[in-house]
Design an enzyme around this catalytic site. Structure first.
Site, PDB file in Angstrom:
ATOM      1  N   GLU A 194      43.269  36.804  35.178  1.00 49.66           N
ATOM      2  CA  GLU A 194      42.069  37.923  35.101  1.00 49.66           C
ATOM      3  C   GLU A 194      42.878  39.374  35.323  1.00 49.66           C
ATOM      4  O   GLU A 194      42.506  40.016  36.183  1.00 49.66           O
ATOM      5  CB  GLU A 194      41.245  37.766  36.022  1.00 49.66           C
ATOM      6  CG  GLU A 194      40.343  36.604  35.685  1.00 49.66           C
ATOM      7  CD  GLU A 194      38.725  36.840  36.127  1.00 49.66           C
ATOM      8  OE1 GLU A 194      38.563  37.686  37.067  1.00 49.66           O
ATOM      9  OE2 GLU A 194      37.803  35.912  35.902  1.00 49.66           O
TER      10      GLU A 194
ATOM     11  N   GLU B  51      37.175  29.051  34.400  1.00 48.80           N
ATOM     12  CA  GLU B  51      36.211  29.447  35.378  1.00 48.80           C
ATOM     13  C   GLU B  51      34.807  29.636  35.063  1.00 48.80           C
ATOM     14  O   GLU B  51      34.520  30.196  33.926  1.00 48.80           O
ATOM     15  CB  GLU B  51      36.666  30.582  36.117  1.00 48.80           C
ATOM     16  CG  GLU B  51      37.938  30.587  37.076  1.00 48.80           C
ATOM     17  CD  GLU B  51      38.039  31.693  38.014  1.00 48.80           C
ATOM     18  OE1 GLU B  51      36.948  32.653  38.295  1.00 48.80           O
ATOM     19  OE2 GLU B  51      39.180  32.047  38.325  1.00 48.80           O
TER      20      GLU B  51
HETATM   21  C1  NOJ Z   1      37.001  35.429  39.079  1.00 48.37           C
HETATM   22  C2  NOJ Z   1      38.476  35.222  40.098  1.00 48.37           C
HETATM   23  O1  NOJ Z   1      39.629  34.505  39.227  1.00 48.37           O
HETATM   24  C3  NOJ Z   1      37.969  34.486  41.178  1.00 48.37           C
HETATM   25  O2  NOJ Z   1      39.144  34.802  42.165  1.00 48.37           O
HETATM   26  C4  NOJ Z   1      36.808  34.794  41.637  1.00 48.37           C
HETATM   27  O3  NOJ Z   1      36.542  34.232  43.023  1.00 48.37           O
HETATM   28  C5  NOJ Z   1      35.811  34.682  40.838  1.00 48.37           C
HETATM   29  N1  NOJ Z   1      35.919  35.149  39.415  1.00 48.37           N
HETATM   30  C6  NOJ Z   1      34.338  34.898  41.333  1.00 48.37           C
HETATM   31  O4  NOJ Z   1      34.312  36.133  41.284  1.00 48.37           O
END
Ligand code: NOJ
Length: 450
Positions: free
Chosen positions: A174, A362
């Site tokens: 990200e 994710e």
């Molecule tokens: C994106 C991130 O990669 C992760 O580290 C985070 O905990 C989750 N989304 C939820 O916010």
């Protein structure tokens, strides 16, 4: 254990090759912040500063995965999850960010990889999930062009150490979130602000993504190489041309800025003029060095945003209207629960030429869970996951490219600026005792995957 019947979804509908997994990140789970020679990361430093994290939480112990990894790997197996995504902590491998190497750090990840493989679980490594070594931040961190070389040296060590057993690699997690929150808004580590820091970090991170991927390709010929992007479905608040234009700028910023240079399209400067300022940092061969032919692209989608035009917001001229203001159902993160967003982003990324394979690396939700009589009945999370899987099925039926789904996340963990308040896990953690309890959502997923 009782069967958990809550939906008509069946794993077979997704096809035999569909990849199922669960995702984590080193800083959010490991703890052991200074054990066995680990150096401080920007997040260790940021969390020690007053007022940065809700309730003053820090991740010195987090889920203690560093010590309890075997127990958690046993739980992954118990849940029938065949793929586990985790990240390497750069300052555990190189305490100051550059050689010398900390052999204890290498030994630790070897133990994790070997324990996964002997449990029949496939390891998926993310090389950078936000925990830059603090010593590198003292030299400017990602705003320093040298960061591309620092990162490349770190990637070399990781692929040399683990490449014999690990075939699935993700370079950077990200980029738009950690550069935006960490280098523009200052609400994530390292807490820097302003457009100059942001644009420099953006360019160097993009160069590092391609450079890191090339190193993996050269060293591990049969590697399956990806990188992950956060993506959010964007809609204009009204059909006025001002709002439509504002939504386009936000979409460019959140969804296009990092993927397009990787695909060889350059930065989308036409649709977001502030990106023209990047030209000050682009040197000779950079535009050729920004792209890489990834085997897969990881998409991470949680919600949609509704956007209106606003003259008050610099550079972007747009404002996000919060879920609360819109009076829609939301999670503990304040993010609207809107499963069609996943279908929409799949459609959007499918429209690019040059993406070979898409994996949802994710998706998940934070809801307030309660542990009662040894059980957590998190039906909202169960439904959230089911509803998003329905959207994937819809996309698949239309022939869209989508080849896997990883839930965020295994256990409740340290949710960055939210601390431990936002619980995303399939498994509940009591952070005082480190006791794990599989939630209803975890039991459902286990059943689904059986
Ligand atoms: C994106 C991130 O990669 C992760 O580290 C985070 O905990 C989750 N989304 C939820 O916010």
């Amino acid at each position: 254990m009782n069967k958990v019947e809550t939906s008509f979804l069946h794993k077979n509908q997704f096809g035999d090759d569909f990849l199922w997994g669960v995702s984590t990140a080193a800083f959010q789970i490991e703890g052991a912040h200074d054990t066995d020679g680990k150096g401080p990361s920007i997040w260790d430093v940021f969390t020690s500063q007053k007022g940065k994290i809700k309730n003053g939480h820090h991740a010195s112990n987090a889920c203690d995965f560093y010590n309890s990894y075997q127990n958690d790997i046993d739980l992954i197996r118990e849940l029938n999850i065949p793929n586990f995504r985790f990240s390497i902590s750069w300052p555990r491998i190189m305490p100051t960010g550059v050689p010398p190497i900390n052999q204890a750090g290498i030994a630790y990840y070897n133990k994790i990889i070997d324990a996964l493989l002997s449990s029949g679980i496939e390891p998926w490594i993310t090389l950078y999930h936000w925990d830059l070594p603090h010593d590198l931040e003292l030299k400017g961190g990602w705003t320093n062009r040298e960061s591309v070389n620092w990162f490349s040296a770190y990637v070399e060590i990781c692929v040399q150490s683990f490449g014999d057993r690990v075939k699935n690699w993700m370079v950077i997690n990200e980029p738009s979130v950690f550069t935006g929150a960490g280098y523009f808004l200052g609400i994530h580590a390292p807490g820097k602000k302003g457009i100059t820091n942001y644009l420099k970090a953006m360019h160097h991170v993009t160069l590092a993504t391609a450079a890191g991927a090339k190193i993996i390709r050269n060293r591990i010929p049969d590697a399956h190489i990806g990188t992950t992007f956060s993506c959010t479905h964007i809609e204009p608040a009204t059909q006025s041309s001002k709002d439509i234009e504002a939504a386009k700028r936000v979409d460019t910023l959140l969804n296009r800025t990092f993927i397009e240079p990787i695909l060889g399209m350059g930065y989308p400067q036409g649709d977001l003029p502030v990106l023209k300022k990047l030209n000050a940092y682009i040197v000779e061969d950079d535009l050729n060095n920004l792209s890489f032919d990834f085997d897969f692209i990881g998409l991470q989608c949680y919600t949609r945003e509704v956007v209106k035009s606003s003259l008050l917001i610099p550079y972007i001229g747009a404002e996000l209207i919060s879920a609360e203001k819109r009076n829609v159902i939301s999670t503990d993160m304040g993010w609207e629960v809107y499963p069609p967003a996943l279908y929409e982003v799949l459609k959007k990324f499918n429209a690019y030429n040059g993406i070979k394979k898409i994996i949802i690396t994710e998706n998940g939700a934070a809801f307030p869970d309660t542990l009662k009589n040894g059980k957590v009945y998190d039906i909202k999370r169960t439904h959230y996951i089911q509803d998003h899987l329905e959207q994937i099925l819809k996309a698949k039926k239309e022939g869209l490219n989508v080849d896997g789904y990883f839930v965020w996340t295994l256990t409740d963990n340290f949710e960055w600026a939210e601390g431990y308040n936002a619980r995303f896990g399939l498994i509940h953690v009591d952070f005082d005792t480190q006791q794990r309890t599989i939630k209803h959502s975890g039991l459902w997923f286990k059943d689904f995957l059986s």
